[in-house]
Design a protein around this motif. Structure first.
Motif, PDB file in Angstrom:
ATOM      1  N   GLU A  36       0.894  -1.158   0.000  1.00  0.00           N
ATOM      2  CA  GLU A  36       0.000   0.000   0.000  1.00  0.00           C
ATOM      3  C   GLU A  36       0.929   1.204   0.000  1.00  0.00           C
ATOM      4  O   GLU A  36       2.017   1.149   0.598  1.00  0.00           O
ATOM      5  CB  GLU A  36      -0.878   0.027   1.251  1.00  0.00           C
ATOM      6  N   VAL A  37       0.542   2.285  -0.636  1.00  0.00           N
ATOM      7  CA  VAL A  37       1.442   3.430  -0.812  1.00  0.00           C
ATOM      8  C   VAL A  37       0.755   4.728  -0.401  1.00  0.00           C
ATOM      9  O   VAL A  37      -0.398   4.957  -0.735  1.00  0.00           O
ATOM     10  CB  VAL A  37       1.910   3.544  -2.280  1.00  0.00           C
ATOM     11  N   GLY A  38       1.513   5.562   0.303  1.00  0.00           N
ATOM     12  CA  GLY A  38       1.112   6.932   0.600  1.00  0.00           C
ATOM     13  C   GLY A  38       2.238   7.858   0.178  1.00  0.00           C
ATOM     14  O   GLY A  38       3.410   7.533   0.377  1.00  0.00           O
ATOM     15  N   VAL A  39       1.909   8.992  -0.419  1.00  0.00           N
ATOM     16  CA  VAL A  39       2.918   9.911  -0.947  1.00  0.00           C
ATOM     17  C   VAL A  39       2.970  11.175  -0.097  1.00  0.00           C
ATOM     18  O   VAL A  39       1.942  11.759   0.237  1.00  0.00           O
ATOM     19  CB  VAL A  39       2.631  10.259  -2.428  1.00  0.00           C
ATOM     20  N   ILE A  40       4.198  11.560   0.227  1.00  0.00           N
ATOM     21  CA  ILE A  40       4.489  12.794   0.944  1.00  0.00           C
ATOM     22  C   ILE A  40       5.436  13.580   0.051  1.00  0.00           C
ATOM     23  O   ILE A  40       6.478  13.070  -0.351  1.00  0.00           O
ATOM     24  CB  ILE A  40       5.150  12.501   2.307  1.00  0.00           C
ATOM     25  N   ALA A  41       5.066  14.804  -0.275  1.00  0.00           N
ATOM     26  CA  ALA A  41       5.856  15.598  -1.215  1.00  0.00           C
ATOM     27  C   ALA A  41       6.395  16.850  -0.540  1.00  0.00           C
ATOM     28  O   ALA A  41       5.777  17.389   0.383  1.00  0.00           O
ATOM     29  CB  ALA A  41       5.008  15.988  -2.422  1.00  0.00           C
ATOM     30  N   THR A  42       7.538  17.305  -1.030  1.00  0.00           N
ATOM     31  CA  THR A  42       8.036  18.599  -0.576  1.00  0.00           C
ATOM     32  C   THR A  42       7.072  19.669  -1.096  1.00  0.00           C
ATOM     33  O   THR A  42       6.402  19.470  -2.120  1.00  0.00           O
ATOM     34  CB  THR A  42       9.463  18.872  -1.098  1.00  0.00           C
ATOM     35  N   PRO A  43       6.998  20.802  -0.411  1.00  0.00           N
ATOM     36  CA  PRO A  43       6.103  21.859  -0.891  1.00  0.00           C
ATOM     37  C   PRO A  43       6.410  22.297  -2.323  1.00  0.00           C
ATOM     38  O   PRO A  43       5.488  22.550  -3.111  1.00  0.00           O
ATOM     39  CB  PRO A  43       6.335  22.999   0.104  1.00  0.00           C
ATOM     40  N   VAL A  44       7.671  22.358  -2.697  1.00  0.00           N
ATOM     41  CA  VAL A  44       8.019  22.766  -4.061  1.00  0.00           C
ATOM     42  C   VAL A  44       7.574  21.705  -5.063  1.00  0.00           C
ATOM     43  O   VAL A  44       7.054  22.028  -6.138  1.00  0.00           O
ATOM     44  CB  VAL A  44       9.530  23.074  -4.186  1.00  0.00           C
ATOM     45  N   ALA A  45       7.704  20.426  -4.728  1.00  0.00           N
ATOM     46  CA  ALA A  45       7.276  19.356  -5.636  1.00  0.00           C
ATOM     47  C   ALA A  45       5.778  19.431  -5.902  1.00  0.00           C
ATOM     48  O   ALA A  45       5.316  19.084  -6.991  1.00  0.00           O
ATOM     49  CB  ALA A  45       7.645  17.992  -5.069  1.00  0.00           C
ATOM     50  N   PHE A  50       4.665  16.948 -10.370  1.00  0.00           N
ATOM     51  CA  PHE A  50       3.973  15.693 -10.665  1.00  0.00           C
ATOM     52  C   PHE A  50       2.476  15.963 -10.593  1.00  0.00           C
ATOM     53  O   PHE A  50       2.039  16.986 -10.066  1.00  0.00           O
ATOM     54  CB  PHE A  50       4.408  14.556  -9.731  1.00  0.00           C
ATOM     55  N   ASP A  51       1.702  15.040 -11.121  1.00  0.00           N
ATOM     56  CA  ASP A  51       0.251  15.187 -11.175  1.00  0.00           C
ATOM     57  C   ASP A  51      -0.346  14.682  -9.862  1.00  0.00           C
ATOM     58  O   ASP A  51      -0.535  13.478  -9.673  1.00  0.00           O
ATOM     59  CB  ASP A  51      -0.293  14.409 -12.374  1.00  0.00           C
ATOM     60  N   VAL A  52      -0.627  15.608  -8.962  1.00  0.00           N
ATOM     61  CA  VAL A  52      -1.119  15.259  -7.632  1.00  0.00           C
ATOM     62  C   VAL A  52      -2.433  14.481  -7.723  1.00  0.00           C
ATOM     63  O   VAL A  52      -2.603  13.457  -7.050  1.00  0.00           O
ATOM     64  CB  VAL A  52      -1.269  16.527  -6.749  1.00  0.00           C
ATOM     65  N   ALA A  53      -3.359  14.926  -8.550  1.00  0.00           N
ATOM     66  CA  ALA A  53      -4.653  14.253  -8.669  1.00  0.00           C
ATOM     67  C   ALA A  53      -4.486  12.815  -9.164  1.00  0.00           C
ATOM     68  O   ALA A  53      -5.158  11.899  -8.668  1.00  0.00           O
ATOM     69  CB  ALA A  53      -5.579  15.038  -9.589  1.00  0.00           C
ATOM     70  N   ALA A  54      -3.593  12.597 -10.117  1.00  0.00           N
ATOM     71  CA  ALA A  54      -3.365  11.245 -10.633  1.00  0.00           C
ATOM     72  C   ALA A  54      -2.767  10.348  -9.555  1.00  0.00           C
ATOM     73  O   ALA A  54      -3.160   9.180  -9.427  1.00  0.00           O
ATOM     74  CB  ALA A  54      -2.447  11.297 -11.856  1.00  0.00           C
ATOM     75  N   VAL A  55      -1.843  10.883  -8.765  1.00  0.00           N
ATOM     76  CA  VAL A  55      -1.235  10.096  -7.678  1.00  0.00           C
ATOM     77  C   VAL A  55      -2.279   9.778  -6.616  1.00  0.00           C
ATOM     78  O   VAL A  55      -2.325   8.660  -6.090  1.00  0.00           O
ATOM     79  CB  VAL A  55      -0.012  10.834  -7.102  1.00  0.00           C
ATOM     80  N   GLU A  56      -3.133  10.731  -6.299  1.00  0.00           N
ATOM     81  CA  GLU A  56      -4.189  10.463  -5.314  1.00  0.00           C
ATOM     82  C   GLU A  56      -5.151   9.394  -5.810  1.00  0.00           C
ATOM     83  O   GLU A  56      -5.575   8.525  -5.040  1.00  0.00           O
ATOM     84  CB  GLU A  56      -4.926  11.762  -4.968  1.00  0.00           C
TER      85      GLU A  56
END
Length: 172
Positions: A36-45, A50-56
């Motif tokens: 199972e995967v959860g993504v944490i991004a730097t504020p600049v990223a 990357f496409d936040v909606a696609a990753v969600e």
């Protein structure tokens, strides 16, 4: 950390580098391997790397980049492992120095205390990688048990970013 009938949980930390646009490849590979995967991004990223909606949609979880407030539920379970990819010059140096000024870097700093495996796939320009602070940071992080993927540098490295290499390093 994971119950026997649950899938292990992978925190993926995404930094601001052009290759971050393809982080879905890492997520898909991890899911194929039973994570199972959860993504944490730097504020600049979060600002278009990357496409936040696609990753969600792919993870069925929100992408995090800010701390939750004390009353908020934790959106992710504790990690069984952490991958930071791409790992930028700035993040590597802040992480090694213990400067958790963003949720992404604080997550990396905390992983050491949790004793979970951590893998980093650097994406650092040759001129920045030549800086002595970067080498010192790599030495410190390796001493903390961080596993690094050795990737080609320069433009070749950006074309051949080895997303699945991170998972191979977790499996060893």
């Amino acid at each position: 950390m994971t119950e026997p009938d649950e899938k292990p949980f992978l925190h993926v930390v995404v930094c601001a580098a052009a290759v971050a646009a393809d982080v879905g490849e890492l997520i898909a590979a991890a899911q194929r391997r039973g994570w199972e995967v959860g993504v944490i991004a730097t504020p600049v990223a979060m600002g278009g790397f990357f496409d936040v909606a696609a990753v969600e949609a792919q993870t069925r979880r929100p992408v995090r980049s800010a701390w939750r407030t004390p009353g908020d539920a934790r959106p992710f379970p504790p990690p069984d492992a952490v991958v930071v990819a791409p790992a930028t010059f700035n993040t590597v140096n802040k992480w090694a120095a213990g400067l958790g000024d963003t949720l992404a870097v604080a997550t990396l700093c905390e992983a050491y205390g949790l004793g979970v495996p951590v893998v980093a796939l650097p994406c650092v320009a040759d001129a920045l990688a030549a800086h002595p602070a970067y080498n010192d940071s790599l030495i410190r992080l390796r001493g903390m048990g961080v596993r690094f993927g050795d990737l080609p540098s320069g433009e070749e490295g950006r074309r051949a970013f080895g997303w699945e290499r991170a998972l191979d390093l977790l499996d060893r």
